[in-house]
Design an enzyme around this catalytic site. Structure first.
Site, PDB file in Angstrom:
ATOM      1  CD  GLU A 178      49.039  38.195  37.263  1.00  0.00           C
ATOM      2  OE1 GLU A 178      48.585  39.163  37.877  1.00  0.00           O
ATOM      3  OE2 GLU A 178      48.325  37.274  36.833  1.00  0.00           O
ATOM      4  CG  HIS A 191      55.001  18.342  60.604  1.00  0.00           C
ATOM      5  ND1 HIS A 191      55.726  17.499  61.417  1.00  0.00           N
ATOM      6  CD2 HIS A 191      54.777  19.469  61.323  1.00  0.00           C
ATOM      7  CE1 HIS A 191      55.906  18.085  62.599  1.00  0.00           C
ATOM      8  NE2 HIS A 191      55.348  19.275  62.564  1.00  0.00           N
ATOM      9  CE  LYS A 197      43.054  36.689  31.730  1.00  0.00           C
ATOM     10  NZ  LYS A 197      42.962  38.129  31.961  1.00  0.00           N
TER      11      LYS A 197
HETATM   12  O1  F6P Z   1      44.544  36.569  34.544  1.00  0.00           O
HETATM   13  C1  F6P Z   1      45.332  37.352  35.359  1.00  0.00           C
HETATM   14  C2  F6P Z   1      44.593  38.536  35.844  1.00  0.00           C
HETATM   15  O2  F6P Z   1      44.485  39.434  34.825  1.00  0.00           O
HETATM   16  C3  F6P Z   1      45.271  39.166  37.075  1.00  0.00           C
HETATM   17  O3  F6P Z   1      46.265  40.031  36.727  1.00  0.00           O
HETATM   18  C4  F6P Z   1      44.129  39.794  37.769  1.00  0.00           C
HETATM   19  O4  F6P Z   1      44.419  40.086  39.104  1.00  0.00           O
HETATM   20  C5  F6P Z   1      43.076  38.731  37.597  1.00  0.00           C
HETATM   21  O5  F6P Z   1      43.287  38.215  36.303  1.00  0.00           O
HETATM   22  C6  F6P Z   1      41.656  39.208  37.742  1.00  0.00           C
HETATM   23  O6  F6P Z   1      41.366  40.234  36.845  1.00  0.00           O
HETATM   24  P1  F6P Z   1      40.092  41.135  37.015  1.00  0.00           P
HETATM   25  O7  F6P Z   1      40.211  41.856  38.321  1.00  0.00           O
HETATM   26  O8  F6P Z   1      40.098  42.060  35.846  1.00  0.00           O
HETATM   27  O9  F6P Z   1      38.887  40.231  37.017  1.00  0.00           O
END
Ligand code: F6P
Length: 579
Positions: free
Chosen positions: A379, A410, A534
C-alpha cells in the site's frame, strides 16, 4: 548529478552504472559469489537494536553495494531521512508530515513541527491509554449490568487491524500476571463472518468493542460496528425487559447511553465523527492526521496491544522502535539496516528483474507478520506516479506475500526451489526461545523444536542459494531432481522475540519502505489507488439494492448483478432459481 539536474532516477549516472554492472554480476551464480569472496558473511552482516541482518546471500558484489550507495546519495537519501524524522511535509500529495516516529519518542524528547512540540500530546494519549488499560486490568471497567469486561473486540480494517493483530499475536507470551484477564479479539471483514462468530460466543454483558478507524468513514468497520451496537442494545435491553434474575444489575437502570458508555471505545483522527456515532467523549482516543493508517500501531490504535500485553510491554515496543529510528538517523548508509535492506530490494527489482518477494518467519508467533507487511509495503510503494506527477519508467514495489516458513515449506516452497520465478526471500527467526519454560522436560522438548526450526530456516536459505551444490550426491540426476539455486535472500535474526526487538523489527521495515520510496521518487504515505474501488463499490451497492442504473454498466458487471438478483427472493419469498 543532483536530483534537480535530472528528470528521473533512472536517467542518473548511478542507475546507468548499475545497469551495466548488472549485465556482468547478474550472470554470476550465488555459489560463485561465495567462492570468490572469503568472509562474505562478515562483510554483509549488519547489527542494531537486537537484530542481526545477513545480506551475504544477495546476488551482489562489493562494487554493487558501492554503486547502490551512490544511487541512494543521488536520490538525496540522507536529507530525505532528516526531513522525515524532523517532521517536514514528506507526504506531498496530502501535504502533511508522516510522523509515526514521533509516537515512539521518549517523554523528555522534543520534536517541534511547524512551531509546535508534538511529543507532549503523544504522551498525553499514552497516559490516557494507560488509565484505560489499568481500569480493565483492575476489573473496574464494567459493562452496563455491572459485570467486569472480559472480552474486547477490535473492529477495524487495514492499518486499524493488521498492526494490532500482528503484535498482539507475536507478544502473546507477554501477558502480565496478577491482573483481571481481558481477551482481545479482532474482526475486520465487511461480510461480518468474524463478527458473527464472536456474537454467538461472547456474553454481551462482559463484551466491549473498540471501533478503530482513522477516518471513521470506512464502511467495513462501520457496518461491523452497527451490527455490534444493535446486538448489544437488543440483548442488554432484553435483559432489561425480562430481568435476568442473577442480581448483577438493576434492569431499569440500563439505557442506551449506559450501554454506549460502558461497551464502546473509539479510536480515530475524527472526534466529531466518533461523537456523531455515539461514542462517549470520555471513551474517545484521538490521533492525528499526520499518522498514516498502516503506520499507526504505535499510538491509540495500539490499544488492543496494550490491553493484551500491558502498558510496560507496550512502552517496550515503542522503545525498540525508537532505537531503530535513532539508528536510521545516525548510522552511516552502509551500516544502516533499513538502508541496506532497501538497497538489496532495489537491486533485485530494478536490476535483476526479480519482482516477487516472500516473507518467511520461522516462529509461529509471527503468524501475521507477512500480512502486516503486505499492507505496509504494497500500500505504501505500489505506485507508478513520481512525486512530480510523471509515470515511472521503472518497476517499484514487488509482489510481496508470505506465511510461516515451516508451513510454507509444505505449501509454496516447491515454486521457490524449482519454479520458473525468481523470488527474493526474507527469512526471520529468533535466536533464543523457551528458556523461561519452568518444567525441565517440556523446556528441553520445546528448545529442541526451536533448534529444529532454526535448522530448517538456515537449510532453506542455503538450498535456495546453492541449489544442487548443497548436496553431496554423486552421479547424474534427472531434471525433476535438480535444483537451480541462485535465489537471493536476506536473513534477519532477533536475539529473542521481545516487545523491544519486535518494535525494532517493524520500524526497520517501515524505514526500508521509506528508503525505497525515496529512490523510486514516489510517495509511500498516500493510497489514492484504493479510493476509486471504494467509490465504485458504493455506487454498485446502490444499484444492487435499488435496481436502478444497471443499464449504464458493462456487460460483465450487469451479468453478475443479474445472476445475484436471480437468487434474491421475490415478493412470494421464492427465488427465480426455485421457479
Ligand atoms: O482502504 C485502505 C485504507 O484506507 C488503509 O489505508 C487504512 O489502513 C484502512 O483503509 C482503514 O482505514 P481507517 O482506519 O480510516 O478505517
Amino acid at each position: 548529478m543532483s536530483k534537480s539536474e535530472r528528470d528521473t532516477i533512472d536517467q542518473g549516472t548511478a542507475w546507468e552504472a548499475l545497469k551495466a554492472h548488472a549485465r556482468d554480476v547478474g550472470q554470476a551464480h550465488l555459489r560463485d559469489l561465495f567462492n570468490e569472496q572469503a568472509g562474505r558473511f562478515e562483510y554483509y552482516r549488519r547489527q542494531a537494536a537486537g537484530l542481526t541482518l545477513d545480506l551475504s546471500k544477495q546476488r551482489w558484489r562489493p562494487e554493487t553495494l558501492e554503486l547502490l550507495l551512490d544511487l541512494a546519495k543521488e536520490a538525496g537519501l540522507p536529507s530525505a531521512i532528516e526531513r522525515l524524522l524532523d517532521g517536514k511535509r514528506v507526504n506531498l500529495s496530502e501535504d502533511r508530515p508522516a510522523l509515526h516516529t514521533a509516537l515512539r519518542m521518549p517523554e523528555d524528547a522534543r520534536l517541534v513541527v511547524e512551531g509546535e512540540d508534538v511529543v507532549p500530546a503523544v504522551h498525553r494519549t499514552l497516559t490516557r491509554m494507560e488509565e484505560m488499560v489499568d481500569k480493565f486490568h483492575g476489573g473496574q471497567w464494567r459493562g452496563a449490568t455491572g459485570r467486569a469486561i472480559r472480552d474486547v473486540v477490535n473492529l477495524g480494517v487495514g492499518g486499524s487491524d493488521l498492526g494490532p493483530l500482528m503484535v498482539t499475536h507475536a507478544l502473546a507470551d507477554y501477558q502480565p500476571e496478577g491482573i483481571h484477564q481481558v481477551n482481545v479479539h479482532f474482526a475486520s471483514t465487511m461480510d461480518g463472518s468474524q463478527l458473527a462468530d464472536y456474537l454467538t460466543r461472547l456474553n454481551p454483558e462482559t463484551t466491549l468493542f473498540v471501533l478503530s478507524s482513522k477516518s471513521f468513514t470506512t464502511i467495513d468497520t462501520l457496518s461491523n460496528a452497527r451490527t455490534a451496537r444493535d446486538w448489544l442494545l437488543s440483548r442488554l435491553m432484553q435483559e432489561k425487559q425480562g430481568g435476568n434474575g442473577n442480581g448483577h444489575f438493576h434492569a431499569d437502570d440500563i439505557d442506551r447511553d449506559l450501554v454506549m458508555r460502558q461497551h464502546f471505545i473509539g479510536v480515530s483522527a475524527s472526534p466529531e465523527k466518533m461523537s456523531e456515532w455515539g461514542i462517549a467523549p470520555s471513551n474517545q482516543l484521538e490521533f492525528w492526521d499526520w499518522v498514516g493508517g498502516r503506520y499507526s500501531l504505535w499510538g491509540a490504535i495500539g490499544l488492543p496491544i496494550a490491553l493484551a500485553v500491558g502498558m510496560d510491554n507496550f512502552r517496550g515496543l515503542l522503545a525498540g522502535a525508537h532505537e531503530m529510528d535513532r539508528h536510521f538517523r545516525e548510522a552511516p548508509l552502509q551500516d544502516n539496516l533499513p538502508v541496506m535492506l532497501a538497497l538489496a530490494g532495489i537491486w533485485n527489482v530494478n536490476f535483476l528483474d526479480i519482482r516477487a518477494h516472500s516473507i518467511l518467519p520461522y516462529d509461529g508467533r509471527l503468524e501475521y507478520f507477512a500480512s502486516y507487511l503486505e499492507q505496509l509495503e504494497m500500500e505504501s510503494n505500489g505506485k507508478s506516479a513520481t512525486n512530480d506527477g510523471q509515470v515511472t519508467t521503472y518497476s517499484t514495489c514487488p509482489v510481496l506475500w508470505g506465511q510461516l516458513g515451516p508451513n510454507a515449506q509444505h505449501a509454496f516452497y516447491q515454486l521457490l526451489h524449482q519454479g520458473t520465478q525468481a523470488v527474493e526471500c526474507d527469512f526471520i527467526a529468533p535466536l533464543k526461545r523457551y528458556d523461561d519454560v519452568e518444567d525441565d522436560a517440556t523446556r528441553e522438548h520445546l528448545q529442541g523444536q526451536h533448534r529444529l526450526t532454526l535448522a530448517n530456516c538456515f537449510a532453506q536459505s542455503r538450498v535456495l542459494m546453492l541449489g544442487d551444490d548443497a548436496i553431496d550426491e554423486p552421479g547424474e540426476r534427472p531434471s525433476h531432481k535438480r535444483y537451480r539455486g541462485n535465489q537471493p535472500s536476506s536473513t534477519l535474526l532477533l536475539d529473542r522475540l521481545t516487545p523491544h526487538t519486535l518494535g525494532a523489527l517493524v520500524a526497520l521495515y517501515e524505514h526500508k519502505v521509506f528508503v525505497q520510496a525515496t529512490i523510486w521518487d514516489i510517495n509511500p504515505f498516500d493510497q489514492w489507488g484504493v479510493e476509486l474501488g471504494k467509490k465504485i463499490a458504493g455506487e454498485t451497492e446502490q444499484i444492487l439494492a435499488s435496481r436502478d442504473g444497471i443499464d449504464a454498466m458493462d456487460d460483465s458487471s450487469r451479468g453478475l448483478i443479474e445472476t445475484f438478483w436471480a437468487f434474491e427472493p421475490d415478493q412470494t419469498g421464492s427465488s427465480s432459481r426455485d421457479a
